[in-house]
Design a protein around this motif. Structure first.
Motif, PDB file in Angstrom:
ATOM      1  N   PHE A 251       5.830  11.354  -0.087  1.00 23.71           N
ATOM      2  CA  PHE A 251       6.969  12.266  -1.060  1.00 23.71           C
ATOM      3  C   PHE A 251       5.834  13.751  -0.772  1.00 23.71           C
ATOM      4  CE2 PHE A 251       8.444   8.943  -2.756  1.00 23.71           C
ATOM      5  CZ  PHE A 251      10.176   8.693  -2.057  1.00 23.71           C
ATOM      6  N   ALA A 252       6.174  14.611  -1.318  1.00 24.30           N
ATOM      7  CA  ALA A 252       5.583  15.892  -1.475  1.00 24.30           C
ATOM      8  C   ALA A 252       6.200  16.837  -2.413  1.00 24.30           C
ATOM      9  CB  ALA A 252       5.087  16.947  -1.008  1.00 24.30           C
TER      10      ALA A 252
ATOM     11  N   SER B 251       0.747  -1.323  -0.059  1.00 24.24           N
ATOM     12  CA  SER B 251       0.197  -0.513  -0.234  1.00 24.24           C
ATOM     13  C   SER B 251       0.815   1.394  -0.315  1.00 24.24           C
ATOM     14  CB  SER B 251      -0.922   0.037   1.008  1.00 24.24           C
ATOM     15  OG  SER B 251      -0.360   0.074   2.591  1.00 24.24           O
ATOM     16  N   ALA B 252       1.958   1.023   0.639  1.00 21.80           N
ATOM     17  CA  ALA B 252       2.197   2.241   1.141  1.00 21.80           C
ATOM     18  C   ALA B 252       3.399   3.055  -0.649  1.00 21.80           C
ATOM     19  CB  ALA B 252       4.269   2.246   1.825  1.00 21.80           C
ATOM     20  N   VAL B 253       3.981   1.379  -1.623  1.00 22.68           N
ATOM     21  CA  VAL B 253       4.257   1.713  -3.009  1.00 22.68           C
ATOM     22  C   VAL B 253       3.494   1.875  -3.311  1.00 22.68           C
ATOM     23  CG1 VAL B 253       5.160   0.453  -4.922  1.00 22.68           C
ATOM     24  CG2 VAL B 253       6.244  -0.387  -2.255  1.00 22.68           C
ATOM     25  N   ALA B 254       1.960   1.370  -3.605  1.00 25.53           N
ATOM     26  CA  ALA B 254       1.361   2.392  -3.863  1.00 25.53           C
ATOM     27  C   ALA B 254       0.572   3.628  -4.177  1.00 25.53           C
ATOM     28  CB  ALA B 254      -0.213   1.549  -4.802  1.00 25.53           C
ATOM     29  N   TYR B 255       0.621   4.359  -2.585  1.00 24.95           N
ATOM     30  CA  TYR B 255       0.569   5.262  -2.463  1.00 24.95           C
ATOM     31  C   TYR B 255       1.650   6.271  -3.102  1.00 24.95           C
ATOM     32  CZ  TYR B 255      -0.340   9.372   0.602  1.00 24.95           C
ATOM     33  OH  TYR B 255      -0.664  11.403   0.033  1.00 24.95           O
ATOM     34  N   ASN B 256       2.763   6.324  -3.451  1.00 20.58           N
ATOM     35  CA  ASN B 256       4.266   6.819  -3.282  1.00 20.58           C
ATOM     36  C   ASN B 256       4.044   6.543  -5.425  1.00 20.58           C
ATOM     37  OD1 ASN B 256       4.574   7.729  -1.144  1.00 20.58           O
ATOM     38  ND2 ASN B 256       6.096   6.251  -0.886  1.00 20.58           N
ATOM     39  N   ALA B 257       3.390   5.671  -5.507  1.00 21.64           N
ATOM     40  CA  ALA B 257       3.228   5.670  -6.842  1.00 21.64           C
ATOM     41  C   ALA B 257       2.656   6.286  -7.499  1.00 21.64           C
ATOM     42  CB  ALA B 257       3.665   4.393  -8.193  1.00 21.64           C
TER      43      ALA B 257
ATOM     44  N   ASN C 268       3.073   9.936 -10.111  1.00 23.71           N
ATOM     45  CA  ASN C 268       2.934   9.591 -11.168  1.00 23.71           C
ATOM     46  C   ASN C 268       1.816  11.651 -11.384  1.00 23.71           C
ATOM     47  OD1 ASN C 268       3.355   7.266 -11.954  1.00 23.71           O
ATOM     48  ND2 ASN C 268       1.836   6.148 -11.546  1.00 23.71           N
ATOM     49  N   ARG C 269       0.838  11.203 -10.164  1.00 23.32           N
ATOM     50  CA  ARG C 269       0.161  12.866 -10.461  1.00 23.32           C
ATOM     51  C   ARG C 269       1.410  13.711 -10.339  1.00 23.32           C
ATOM     52  NH1 ARG C 269      -3.960  13.844 -12.055  1.00 23.32           N
ATOM     53  NH2 ARG C 269      -4.665  15.105 -10.903  1.00 23.32           N
ATOM     54  N   SER C 270       2.377  13.094  -9.111  1.00 28.23           N
ATOM     55  CA  SER C 270       3.550  14.700  -9.732  1.00 28.23           C
ATOM     56  C   SER C 270       3.913  15.030 -11.349  1.00 28.23           C
ATOM     57  CB  SER C 270       4.490  15.108  -8.740  1.00 28.23           C
ATOM     58  OG  SER C 270       3.388  14.817  -7.488  1.00 28.23           O
ATOM     59  N   ARG C 271       4.316  13.680 -11.919  1.00 28.89           N
ATOM     60  CA  ARG C 271       5.117  14.004 -12.996  1.00 28.89           C
ATOM     61  C   ARG C 271       4.053  13.910 -14.296  1.00 28.89           C
ATOM     62  NH1 ARG C 271       5.856   8.864 -12.926  1.00 28.89           N
ATOM     63  NH2 ARG C 271       8.314   8.980 -12.718  1.00 28.89           N
ATOM     64  N   ALA C 272       2.732  13.873 -13.923  1.00 35.21           N
ATOM     65  CA  ALA C 272       2.048  14.169 -14.922  1.00 35.21           C
ATOM     66  C   ALA C 272       1.428  15.824 -14.738  1.00 35.21           C
ATOM     67  CB  ALA C 272      -0.008  13.424 -14.745  1.00 35.21           C
TER      68      ALA C 272
ATOM     69  N   TRP D  53      13.070   4.703  -5.552  1.00 31.22           N
ATOM     70  CA  TRP D  53      13.307   4.175  -3.868  1.00 31.22           C
ATOM     71  C   TRP D  53      11.763   4.366  -2.947  1.00 31.22           C
ATOM     72  CZ3 TRP D  53      16.699   0.635  -2.974  1.00 31.22           C
ATOM     73  CH2 TRP D  53      17.370   0.101  -3.533  1.00 31.22           C
ATOM     74  N   PRO D  54      10.208   3.881  -3.675  1.00 33.35           N
ATOM     75  CA  PRO D  54       9.565   4.313  -3.314  1.00 33.35           C
ATOM     76  C   PRO D  54       9.722   4.098  -1.476  1.00 33.35           C
ATOM     77  CG  PRO D  54       9.015   2.483  -4.574  1.00 33.35           C
ATOM     78  CD  PRO D  54      10.526   3.110  -4.460  1.00 33.35           C
ATOM     79  N   ILE D  55       9.560   3.093  -1.688  1.00 32.74           N
ATOM     80  CA  ILE D  55      10.075   2.471   0.322  1.00 32.74           C
ATOM     81  C   ILE D  55      11.539   1.999   0.082  1.00 32.74           C
ATOM     82  CG2 ILE D  55       7.843   2.156   0.798  1.00 32.74           C
ATOM     83  CD1 ILE D  55       7.994  -0.561   0.730  1.00 32.74           C
ATOM     84  N   THR D  56      11.538   1.524   1.417  1.00 34.19           N
ATOM     85  CA  THR D  56      13.580   0.551   1.459  1.00 34.19           C
ATOM     86  C   THR D  56      13.166  -0.407   2.383  1.00 34.19           C
ATOM     87  OG1 THR D  56      14.321   1.966   3.700  1.00 34.19           O
ATOM     88  CG2 THR D  56      14.265   2.946   1.268  1.00 34.19           C
ATOM     89  N   HIS D  57      11.736  -0.391   3.408  1.00 35.39           N
ATOM     90  CA  HIS D  57      11.950  -2.086   4.262  1.00 35.39           C
ATOM     91  C   HIS D  57      10.125  -1.959   4.130  1.00 35.39           C
ATOM     92  CE1 HIS D  57      10.342   1.213   7.584  1.00 35.39           C
ATOM     93  NE2 HIS D  57      12.389   1.434   6.623  1.00 35.39           N
ATOM     94  N   PRO D  58       9.546  -3.041   4.973  1.00 36.48           N
ATOM     95  CA  PRO D  58       8.823  -3.259   5.225  1.00 36.48           C
ATOM     96  C   PRO D  58       8.223  -1.988   6.573  1.00 36.48           C
ATOM     97  CG  PRO D  58      10.005  -5.017   4.479  1.00 36.48           C
ATOM     98  CD  PRO D  58      10.264  -4.528   4.870  1.00 36.48           C
ATOM     99  N   ARG D  59       7.046  -1.911   6.722  1.00 34.48           N
ATOM    100  CA  ARG D  59       6.648  -0.829   7.428  1.00 34.48           C
ATOM    101  C   ARG D  59       7.350   0.669   7.247  1.00 34.48           C
ATOM    102  NH1 ARG D  59       3.236  -3.918  11.124  1.00 34.48           N
ATOM    103  NH2 ARG D  59       4.043  -6.254  11.181  1.00 34.48           N
TER     104      ARG D  59
END
Length: 176
Positions: free
Chosen positions: A167-168, A104-110, A114-118, A156-162
Motif C-alpha cells: 500500500f501507498a 512479514s507481508a502482513v506486518a509490513y503492510n500493518a 498504522n503510520r499512514s493512519r497516524a 485485507w492486508p494480504i489475501t493468500h500466502p506469498r
C-alpha cells in the motif's frame, strides 16, 4: 442365508463392546493428535521467537528466516512435513516459507497502514498482482491500482500466502 435374523443379547453385547472399543480407540487417537498439534505449535512458536525478531530488525530476510525456521523444526523436532486439514502433506520448508512471507507481508503492510493512519491519511493505493482480487484470487474486484480506505486495507492486508500486496498513502484523495 435364507434365515430370518433377530438380535439376541449376545449380538447386542458384541456390538456394544465393538462400539465401546472403537470409541476408546478413536479417543486415544484424537488425544494423540491433539498432543502432537500442541507439540508442533510450541515448537513453531519457540522457533519463531528466535527468528522473527531478526526479521523485524532487518538482520535477515523473510526467506532466510524461513530456511532457519524449517531447519530448526527439522533438526530439533524431526518435523519434515506439515499435514493440512485436507490431508495434504507439505514439506516443512515450503510451509515455513509461505508462513514467514505471509507474516512479514502482513506486518509490513500493518506498519504502512498504522503510520499512514497516524499521519491523518484516510486512503491507500493498492499494489498487487494483476490477477489478484481484493479478497481472493477469484474475487472479480481486482485490487491493484485501486484506492481503498485505510480500514479496508487493514481488513485485507494480504489475501493468500506469498501475496505481493503493498500500500501507498494517498493523502489528498477525495472519496467519490
Amino acid at each position: 442365508m435364507g434365515e430370518h435374523f433377530t438380535w439376541s443379547l449376545i449380538h447386542t453385547e458384541a456390538l456394544q463392546s465393538l462400539a465401546s472399543d472403537s470409541y476408546a480407540g478413536f479417543m486415544r487417537r484424537s488425544q494423540e493428535e491433539q498432543r502432537m498439534a500442541s507439540v508442533f505449535y510450541r515448537a513453531v512458536r519457540e522457533a519463531a521467537r528466535r527468528e522473527v525478531p531478526l526479521l523485524a530488525t532487518g538482520n535477515t530476510t523473510a526467506l532466510q528466516a524461513a530456511r532457519t525456521l524449517a531447519a530448526r523444526l527439522a533438526a530439533e523436532h524431526q518435523l519434515l512435513y506439515v499435514v493440512y486439514r485436507n490431508g495434504a502433506r507439505v514439506p516443512v520448508q515450503a510451509w515455513a516459507e509461505a508462513a514467514t512471507l505471509a507474516k512479514s507481508a502482513v506486518a509490513y503492510n500493518a506498519g504502512t497502514l498504522n503510520r499512514s493512519r497516524a499521519a491523518g491519511v484516510a486512503f491507500m493505493q493498492v499494489f498487487d498482482g494483476a490477477d489478484c482480487g481484493w479478497t481472493s484470487h477469484q474475487d472479480p474486484d481486482k485490487a491493484t491500482g485501486t484506492v481503498r480506505t485505510v480500514e479496508d486495507a487493514a481488513a485485507w492486508p494480504i489475501t493468500h500466502p506469498r501475496c505481493t500486496r503493498a500500500f501507498a498513502p494517498r493523502p489528498h484523495h477525495v472519496a467519490v
